[in-house]
Design a protein around this motif. Structure first.
Motif, PDB file in Angstrom:
ATOM      1  N   LEU A   1      -8.823   7.081  -4.383  1.00 37.90           N
ATOM      2  CA  LEU A   1      -8.772   6.552  -3.018  1.00 37.90           C
ATOM      3  C   LEU A   1      -9.421   7.507  -2.029  1.00 37.90           C
ATOM      4  O   LEU A   1     -10.244   7.103  -1.189  1.00 37.90           O
ATOM      5  CB  LEU A   1      -7.321   6.288  -2.623  1.00 37.90           C
TER       6      LEU A   1
ATOM      7  N   ALA B   1      -0.803   7.968   2.338  1.00 40.61           N
ATOM      8  CA  ALA B   1      -1.193   8.312   0.969  1.00 40.61           C
ATOM      9  C   ALA B   1      -0.835   9.758   0.648  1.00 40.61           C
ATOM     10  O   ALA B   1      -0.378  10.071  -0.461  1.00 40.61           O
ATOM     11  CB  ALA B   1      -2.691   8.082   0.771  1.00 40.61           C
TER      12      ALA B   1
ATOM     13  N   TYR C   1       0.830  -1.205   0.000  1.00 41.76           N
ATOM     14  CA  TYR C   1       0.000   0.000   0.000  1.00 41.76           C
ATOM     15  C   TYR C   1       0.865   1.256   0.000  1.00 41.76           C
ATOM     16  O   TYR C   1       0.593   2.207  -0.743  1.00 41.76           O
ATOM     17  CB  TYR C   1      -0.922   0.001   1.226  1.00 41.76           C
TER      18      TYR C   1
ATOM     19  N   SER D   1     -12.949   6.769   0.051  1.00 42.00           N
ATOM     20  CA  SER D   1     -12.814   6.601   1.502  1.00 42.00           C
ATOM     21  C   SER D   1     -13.435   7.763   2.274  1.00 42.00           C
ATOM     22  O   SER D   1     -13.318   7.834   3.499  1.00 42.00           O
ATOM     23  CB  SER D   1     -11.339   6.443   1.890  1.00 42.00           C
TER      24      SER D   1
ATOM     25  N   PRO E   1      -0.387   3.599  -3.187  1.00 38.88           N
ATOM     26  CA  PRO E   1      -1.679   3.859  -2.534  1.00 38.88           C
ATOM     27  C   PRO E   1      -2.807   3.917  -3.564  1.00 38.88           C
ATOM     28  O   PRO E   1      -2.739   4.677  -4.527  1.00 38.88           O
ATOM     29  CB  PRO E   1      -1.474   5.222  -1.865  1.00 38.88           C
ATOM     30  N   SER E   2      -3.823   3.120  -3.361  1.00 34.89           N
ATOM     31  CA  SER E   2      -4.992   3.121  -4.237  1.00 34.89           C
ATOM     32  C   SER E   2      -6.144   2.493  -3.476  1.00 34.89           C
ATOM     33  O   SER E   2      -5.961   1.907  -2.405  1.00 34.89           O
ATOM     34  CB  SER E   2      -4.733   2.327  -5.527  1.00 34.89           C
ATOM     35  N   ARG E   3      -7.339   2.613  -4.037  1.00 33.14           N
ATOM     36  CA  ARG E   3      -8.484   2.010  -3.353  1.00 33.14           C
ATOM     37  C   ARG E   3      -8.336   0.494  -3.256  1.00 33.14           C
ATOM     38  O   ARG E   3      -8.829  -0.137  -2.314  1.00 33.14           O
ATOM     39  CB  ARG E   3      -9.780   2.374  -4.063  1.00 33.14           C
TER      40      ARG E   3
ATOM     41  N   SER F   1      -4.932   7.525  -8.966  1.00 31.05           N
ATOM     42  CA  SER F   1      -5.234   6.540  -7.926  1.00 31.05           C
ATOM     43  C   SER F   1      -5.441   7.208  -6.578  1.00 31.05           C
ATOM     44  O   SER F   1      -6.324   6.809  -5.807  1.00 31.05           O
ATOM     45  CB  SER F   1      -4.093   5.516  -7.833  1.00 31.05           C
TER      46      SER F   1
ATOM     47  N   TYR G   1      -5.700  -0.401  -0.602  1.00 28.58           N
ATOM     48  CA  TYR G   1      -6.311  -0.040   0.682  1.00 28.58           C
ATOM     49  C   TYR G   1      -7.296  -1.123   1.121  1.00 28.58           C
ATOM     50  O   TYR G   1      -7.289  -1.565   2.282  1.00 28.58           O
ATOM     51  CB  TYR G   1      -7.014   1.308   0.548  1.00 28.58           C
ATOM     52  N   ASP G   2      -8.144  -1.570   0.189  1.00 27.24           N
ATOM     53  CA  ASP G   2      -9.116  -2.618   0.523  1.00 27.24           C
ATOM     54  C   ASP G   2      -8.413  -3.902   0.938  1.00 27.24           C
ATOM     55  O   ASP G   2      -8.844  -4.593   1.869  1.00 27.24           O
ATOM     56  CB  ASP G   2     -10.033  -2.892  -0.671  1.00 27.24           C
TER      57      ASP G   2
END
Length: 452
Positions: free
Chosen positions: A316, A301, A269, A320, A273-275, A312, A278-279
């Motif tokens: 994100l 991030a 991550y 979020s 960093p991205s959704r 990204s 993160y998930d």
């Protein structure tokens, strides 16, 4: 003149012939509906497999033969007809199995079709066939493909053409064997083949997946680690390496090493960093600690380099719910960077921030419009004008009328020769947006009323 019609042994053959419309060219736009009608007939043949398998086999063979002729009379740009023929092959296999046909004969006929495949109908036929093969037919097909793989060994001569042909055949039949061994869940055979023909990172991932399905996570993890080592030596294996790293974290959690999985997800991550990363990170975070990890992840991030990852990062922060940080990132980005972002990212952000951060939304709407205009995409000028209108509204709401005037000056200076754009843009500047004009349908109804 009376047209002579042949007498068919099976009345359904006449339905097949009518559905294929011999002599009529099928354009790509009509191909989907054409194939839909063929699928209806194929479904009726499939209903015969249990009650009358010999008849089903004969009908499938007639249908396949006809399709190999009809392909020259249609545009299959969508690929729907090719997929239909592939499904016919699978139906034929199922019917032969129900009829008790010799598995070796079925395998030999399939290989003959794969050899004589001028239209590409049999591309990756082994993948679809493996889903419908019973145990005996799968074994027979594996045996014949293995014989071809072995026969394609290194040629006795060093002549280049023969050597290249041999290498191609080993790659081709090796790939088919891999597919079949996966279908058979034969880990031992797959491992032996991979080590014989060249073990790759994707092979390690496949073996690990097979072992995991058999309930052997420890052995699966060993193959994942081996695959990561292999991927590190081959730059082209980046995607396989990513898949292996993801699988490794899942396996670590499964064998009770969840902290190691969390460390790996956190490292991944922080690098990207991205959704999605993160998930995945949150999958390994204890429920009671998610709030703290969320804050930590958002801080990381914001500290990460932007550049090519701006898309990204914005995605994100939006997904979020970090609208404050989201607005800060947009404010810090220059106009050129915003104009290079996809509208799939910028438009939802602009809509989300219109009421609370109008200045940020205005810049995003303007960036979307300028992206279209600078690229000269005239068929999207209507969308650009709509974006300009939203930018003007948001600039005015934010008390930044001067920013809108600078946008007007820039568009006039750089794009004054684009008549199709500037007519609508000048109406917008004057306060009469294109949407204020009567629609095409309203104008037509007014004209019709006048005639009446």
């Amino acid at each position: 003149m009376t047209r002579n019609r042949r007498t068919t042994a099976d009345p359904m053959e006449e339905q097949i012939e009518r559905a294929l419309q011999p002599g009529a060219f099928i354009a790509d736009a009509a191909c989907s509906a054409f194939v839909g009608h063929l699928e209806h007939i194929a479904a009726r043949i499939a209903e015969l497999i249990n009650s009358d398998p010999p008849r089903a086999v004969a009908l499938y063979e007639a249908f396949l033969a006809a399709c190999h002729v009809k392909v020259e009379e249609l545009d299959d740009s969508s690929g729907s007809f090719g997929q239909f023929v592939l499904d016919l092959y699978c139906g034929w296999i199922t019917a032969r199995q129900a009829d008790g046909a010799d598995p070796a004969a079925t395998a030999a006929r399939l290989l003959a079709c794969m050899d004589d495949d001028d239209y590409g109908f049999c591309h990756q036929l082994e993948t679809e066939a493996a889903r419908v093969f019973d145990k005996a037919n799968l074994a027979a097909f594996v045996a014949l493909v293995r014989a071809r793989f072995d026969a394609a060994g290194a040629p006795a001569t060093n002549e280049g053409a023969l050597r290249d042909r041999s290498a191609y055949l080993r790659r081709r039949w090796g790939a088919v064997l891999r597919t079949l061994y996966v279908a058979a869940q034969d880990v031992g055979a797959y491992v032996a083949l991979a080590e014989e023909s060249g073990l790759g990172a994707q092979d390690c991932h496949t073996i690990a997946t097979l072992l995991l399905a058999k309930g052997q996570p420890e052995q699966s993890l060993a193959w994942v680690e081996r695959g990561i080592d292999v991927a590190g030596q081959v730059p082209q294996a980046a995607m396989a390496g990513h898949d292996l790293a993801t699988l490794k974290r899942q396996l670590l959690a499964k064998v009770g090493r969840r902290n190691e999985a969390l460390d790996g997800a956190w490292a991944d991550y922080r690098q990207r960093p991205s959704r999605y990363t993160y998930d995945e990170l949150l999958q390994f975070v204890p429920a009671a600690e998610r709030g703290a990890w969320h804050a930590r992840a958002m801080d990381a991030a914001m500290e990460a380099p932007r550049g090519a990852h701006l898309n990204s990062l914005l995605d994100l922060l939006l997904t979020s719910g970090e609208t404050g940080r989201l607005a800060d990132v947009v404010r810090q980005a220059d106009d050129d960077a915003l104009e290079h972002l996809s509208h799939y990212v910028t438009e939802p952000i602009a809509r989300a921030l219109e009421t609370t951060q109008a200045d940020v939304a205005a810049r995003l709407w303007r960036a979307q419009a300028m992206r279209i205009v600078n690229a000269g995409k005239s068929k999207y000028y209507a969308a650009a004008l709509a974006n300009f209108a939203s930018a003007r509204r948001c600039f005015e709401c934010a008390g930044l009328a001067a920013e809108w005037q600078e946008t007007v000056r820039q568009v006039r200076a750089d794009h004054h020769r684009k008549g199709g754009l500037m007519r609508g843009f000048e109406r917008l500047v004057a306060g009469s947006a294109a949407s204020d004009e009567p629609s095409f349908l309203d104008r037509a109804k007014a004209r019709w009323s006048g005639r009446q």
